[in-house]
Motif scaffolding. Structure first.
Motif, short mmCIF file in Angstrom:
data_model
loop_
_atom_site.label_atom_id
_atom_site.label_comp_id
_atom_site.label_asym_id
_atom_site.label_seq_id
_atom_site.Cartn_x
_atom_site.Cartn_y
_atom_site.Cartn_z
N ILE A 29 -4.20 2.19 4.04
CA ILE A 29 -5.60 1.61 3.58
C ILE A 29 -6.24 1.06 4.65
O ILE A 29 -5.75 0.51 5.53
CB ILE A 29 -5.13 0.53 2.82
N ARG A 51 -9.44 5.68 0.35
CA ARG A 51 -8.63 4.52 0.88
C ARG A 51 -9.32 3.44 1.68
O ARG A 51 -8.57 2.49 2.31
CB ARG A 51 -7.54 5.25 1.91
N ALA A 99 -5.16 1.69 -3.81
CA ALA A 99 -5.56 1.15 -2.41
C ALA A 99 -5.98 -0.18 -2.53
O ALA A 99 -5.45 -1.24 -1.92
CB ALA A 99 -6.48 2.13 -1.81
#
Length: 318
Positions: A118, A140, A168
């Protein structure tokens, strides 16, 4: 509130280690995570660890960190982006606030990152959709905007781009809770997010009052520092007005909503006047010479450290 435990099996990467990035590094290290810090400027890299030790020691002095050496042992300054991202499942980007700069670093991160990582950007007002659209892993990427300095002011705005994956966003929120920050999740993008839109409304009115000669900078600042700001240190505007009328928020709106509406109608949004900015700059430099700005920032951080300790001791911290 029970916090989730941070994932100590994987490091966190910091990309861009100025004032904000260094603060982020301390946030994650004091929470028990290995932190791999990268900045392209060698001079900046050289200053990270001395600053972190000084800041961690200040936190330890008021009981906000137990073991300075343990925190420092988790901080690893590296010379390349690849080394920073090695093994990282969360990446905090804190480079210069400009679309072209953020686009370039986002593409560079995208090329090296793990597919399940992330990436949170410290952007203070530019939505992620303006600089992550070309990334292969754009789902992400999101905004994770802190208040400077993030190791002393815990709120962080999480703002998804239209393509940010729900997983995410949820993962970023869980991590921020785990490391002791206070995540604020937006449902969608808006320029300036929440914090700077609220701050901007206050600044616009402050500039207008100063420009029209109603009060000087020091008196306007005092109104916040010794008035509204005291309540705002532990409650927000809605809870403030809910407690400021006998019948709560609905009663407050009935009593004063018309006044606030009339005040808003009396203002026409406009750019901050250049001449007014010049006068304000002269007034501030007379009160605080430019050579003393760094020392005053250090004073601010000491004050914030004391406030953080007070809130923790009083049960007012998250």
């Amino acid at each position: 509130m029970t916090r989730p435990a941070p994932d100590t099996a994987h490091p966190v990467a910091i990309v861009g280690a100025g004032l904000v990035g260094s603060g982020w590094a301390l946030v994650f290290a004091r929470a028990g995570l290995r932190v791999q810090v990268y900045d392209p400027v060698a001079e900046v890299r050289a200053g990270i660890l001395p600053w972190a030790r000084e800041s961690a020691s200040a936190l330890a002095a008021v009981g906000l960190i137990e073991d300075v050496e343990a925190v420092m042992a988790r901080l690893h300054v590296v010379d390349t982006l690849e080394a920073a991202l090695d093994g990282a499942t969360y990446i905090q980007e804190s480079v210069f606030e400009r679309v072209d700069v953020k686009s370039e670093i986002s593409r560079a991160i995208d090329a090296v990152m793990a597919p399940n990582a992330i990436v949170g950007s410290s952007s203070s007002g530019i939505p992620a959709s303006r600089f992550t659209q070309d990334c292969a892993h754009r789902g992400r990427f999101l905004i994770a905007h802190p208040v400077n300095p993030p190791h002393l002011v815990p709120v962080v705005e999480l703002v998804p781009a239209p393509w940010t994956e729900a997983e995410a966003l949820a993962g970023a929120r869980e991590l921020m809770q785990a490391v002791g920050q206070v995540p604020v999740t937006l449902s969608r993008e808006i320029d300036g997010f929440i914090l700077n839109r609220l701050q901007g409304a206050l600044l616009n009115e402050a500039w207008a009052l100063y420009d029209e000669g109603y009060a000087g900078l020091a008196d306007i600042d005092a109104t916040i520092a010794h008035g509204l700001g005291l309540r705002w240190a532990f409650m927000g505007p809605f809870e403030t007005i809910d407690l400021n009328a006998p019948g709560g928020i609905v009663d407050y709106a009935a009593r004063l909503g018309g006044m606030y509406h009339a005040m808003a109608q009396s203002r026409t949004p406009r750019a901050w006047p250049e001449e007014t900015i010049r006068r304000a700059g002269e007034e501030r430099r007379e009160a605080l010479p430019e050579a003393e700005l760094a020392a005053r920032r250090a004073w601010r951080d000491r004050a914030l450290t004391g406030i953080a300790a007070f809130k923790k001791a009083g049960g007012l911290a998250p």
